[in-house]
Write an enzyme that holds these catalytic residues in place. Sequence first.
Site, PDB file in Angstrom:
ATOM      1  N   CYS A   5      15.456 -10.661   3.794  1.00 30.46           N
ATOM      2  CA  CYS A   5      16.337  -9.794   3.590  1.00 30.46           C
ATOM      3  C   CYS A   5      16.977  -9.886   4.736  1.00 30.46           C
ATOM      4  O   CYS A   5      16.877 -10.101   6.123  1.00 30.46           O
ATOM      5  CB  CYS A   5      15.978  -8.286   3.765  1.00 30.46           C
ATOM      6  SG  CYS A   5      17.245  -7.177   4.565  1.00 30.46           S
ATOM      7  N   CYS A   8      17.768  -7.709   8.267  1.00 26.28           N
ATOM      8  CA  CYS A   8      16.230  -7.487   8.926  1.00 26.28           C
ATOM      9  C   CYS A   8      16.476  -8.894   9.482  1.00 26.28           C
ATOM     10  O   CYS A   8      16.063  -8.740  10.727  1.00 26.28           O
ATOM     11  CB  CYS A   8      14.985  -7.570   7.458  1.00 26.28           C
ATOM     12  SG  CYS A   8      14.270  -6.592   6.682  1.00 26.28           S
ATOM     13  N   ASP A  31      31.410  -6.485  11.177  1.00 24.67           N
ATOM     14  CA  ASP A  31      31.011  -6.783   9.576  1.00 24.67           C
ATOM     15  C   ASP A  31      31.618  -8.435   9.857  1.00 24.67           C
ATOM     16  O   ASP A  31      32.971  -8.178   9.913  1.00 24.67           O
ATOM     17  CB  ASP A  31      32.005  -5.632   8.321  1.00 24.67           C
ATOM     18  CG  ASP A  31      31.496  -5.773   7.367  1.00 24.67           C
ATOM     19  OD1 ASP A  31      30.574  -5.934   6.869  1.00 24.67           O
ATOM     20  OD2 ASP A  31      32.164  -7.167   6.600  1.00 24.67           O
ATOM     21  N   HIS A  47      13.093  -1.582   7.626  1.00 29.23           N
ATOM     22  CA  HIS A  47      14.354  -1.795   5.933  1.00 29.23           C
ATOM     23  C   HIS A  47      13.425  -0.271   4.991  1.00 29.23           C
ATOM     24  O   HIS A  47      12.859   0.358   4.706  1.00 29.23           O
ATOM     25  CB  HIS A  47      13.224  -2.546   5.523  1.00 29.23           C
ATOM     26  CG  HIS A  47      13.800  -3.606   4.295  1.00 29.23           C
ATOM     27  ND1 HIS A  47      14.715  -3.832   4.341  1.00 29.23           N
ATOM     28  CD2 HIS A  47      13.189  -3.572   3.012  1.00 29.23           C
ATOM     29  CE1 HIS A  47      15.339  -4.097   2.849  1.00 29.23           C
ATOM     30  NE2 HIS A  47      14.392  -3.382   1.797  1.00 29.23           N
ATOM     31  N   GLY A  96      29.236  -1.064  -5.163  1.00 34.91           N
ATOM     32  CA  GLY A  96      29.903  -1.366  -4.384  1.00 34.91           C
ATOM     33  C   GLY A  96      28.504  -1.763  -3.042  1.00 34.91           C
ATOM     34  O   GLY A  96      28.578  -2.575  -2.675  1.00 34.91           O
ATOM     35  N   HIS A 101      19.887  -3.482   2.166  1.00 38.66           N
ATOM     36  CA  HIS A 101      18.834  -3.356   3.018  1.00 38.66           C
ATOM     37  C   HIS A 101      20.165  -1.993   3.649  1.00 38.66           C
ATOM     38  O   HIS A 101      21.089  -2.297   4.094  1.00 38.66           O
ATOM     39  CB  HIS A 101      18.812  -4.297   4.693  1.00 38.66           C
ATOM     40  CG  HIS A 101      18.426  -3.495   5.773  1.00 38.66           C
ATOM     41  ND1 HIS A 101      16.937  -3.885   6.763  1.00 38.66           N
ATOM     42  CD2 HIS A 101      18.707  -2.685   6.724  1.00 38.66           C
ATOM     43  CE1 HIS A 101      17.337  -3.866   7.939  1.00 38.66           C
ATOM     44  NE2 HIS A 101      17.692  -2.592   7.527  1.00 38.66           N
ATOM     45  N   HIS A 103      22.617   0.231   5.369  1.00 36.21           N
ATOM     46  CA  HIS A 103      23.357   0.147   6.101  1.00 36.21           C
ATOM     47  C   HIS A 103      24.595   1.387   5.856  1.00 36.21           C
ATOM     48  O   HIS A 103      24.783   1.531   5.462  1.00 36.21           O
ATOM     49  CB  HIS A 103      23.897  -1.043   6.759  1.00 36.21           C
ATOM     50  CG  HIS A 103      24.706  -1.438   5.329  1.00 36.21           C
ATOM     51  ND1 HIS A 103      23.523  -2.031   4.259  1.00 36.21           N
ATOM     52  CD2 HIS A 103      26.232  -1.852   4.700  1.00 36.21           C
ATOM     53  CE1 HIS A 103      24.657  -2.351   2.894  1.00 36.21           C
ATOM     54  NE2 HIS A 103      25.973  -2.598   2.963  1.00 36.21           N
ATOM     55  N   HIS A 105      28.645   1.714   6.883  1.00 33.78           N
ATOM     56  CA  HIS A 105      29.928   1.676   7.313  1.00 33.78           C
ATOM     57  C   HIS A 105      30.450   1.857   8.412  1.00 33.78           C
ATOM     58  O   HIS A 105      31.096   3.025   8.074  1.00 33.78           O
ATOM     59  CB  HIS A 105      31.060   0.581   5.858  1.00 33.78           C
ATOM     60  CG  HIS A 105      30.774  -0.322   5.323  1.00 33.78           C
ATOM     61  ND1 HIS A 105      30.803  -1.445   5.103  1.00 33.78           N
ATOM     62  CD2 HIS A 105      29.414  -0.016   4.159  1.00 33.78           C
ATOM     63  CE1 HIS A 105      30.157  -2.098   4.525  1.00 33.78           C
ATOM     64  NE2 HIS A 105      28.935  -1.276   3.603  1.00 33.78           N
TER      65      HIS A 105
END
Length: 114
Positions: A5, A8, A31, A47, A96, A101, A103, A105
């Site tokens: 991952c 991770c 990003d 995770h 998308g 994992h 997250h 934005h």
Amino acid sequence: MAKDCLFCKIVNKEIDSDIVYEDDKVIVFKDINPKEPVHLLIVPKVHRESIMDLKKEDAELISHMVFVAQEIAKKYNIDDKEKGFNLLNNYGKEGGQEIDHLHVHFLAKSKPST
Ligand code: AMP
């Protein structure tokens, strides 16, 4: 940690990232392919593959991620209503999600004034 991952590995510092915030529960980094002047990823250290894999016991973690977003908005001086930001979570192929994992934005059009 999940094998293979990417996030991770970023959490464990096996892969470099541009970290802007870190505590015992989350890491926030820039990003690599920013869509806005501010484009950060708020990532839990534990995770979880996606929003659909969250369990009731993750409720505190999720609220923590929201409060981290609040702190980042203050740090970047985009916390007033004239500025502002977006929090976005992608799920699934059509939604998308590319990295499996969880997250969030953090996107803002105003350049940070820190
Ligand atoms: P998503 O499509 O919601 O899964 O978002 C994955 C995001 O991770 C994309 O915006 C990518 O640009 C970003 N990303 C992929 N690899 C890295 C990396 N090594 N460091 C920082 N961001 C990354």
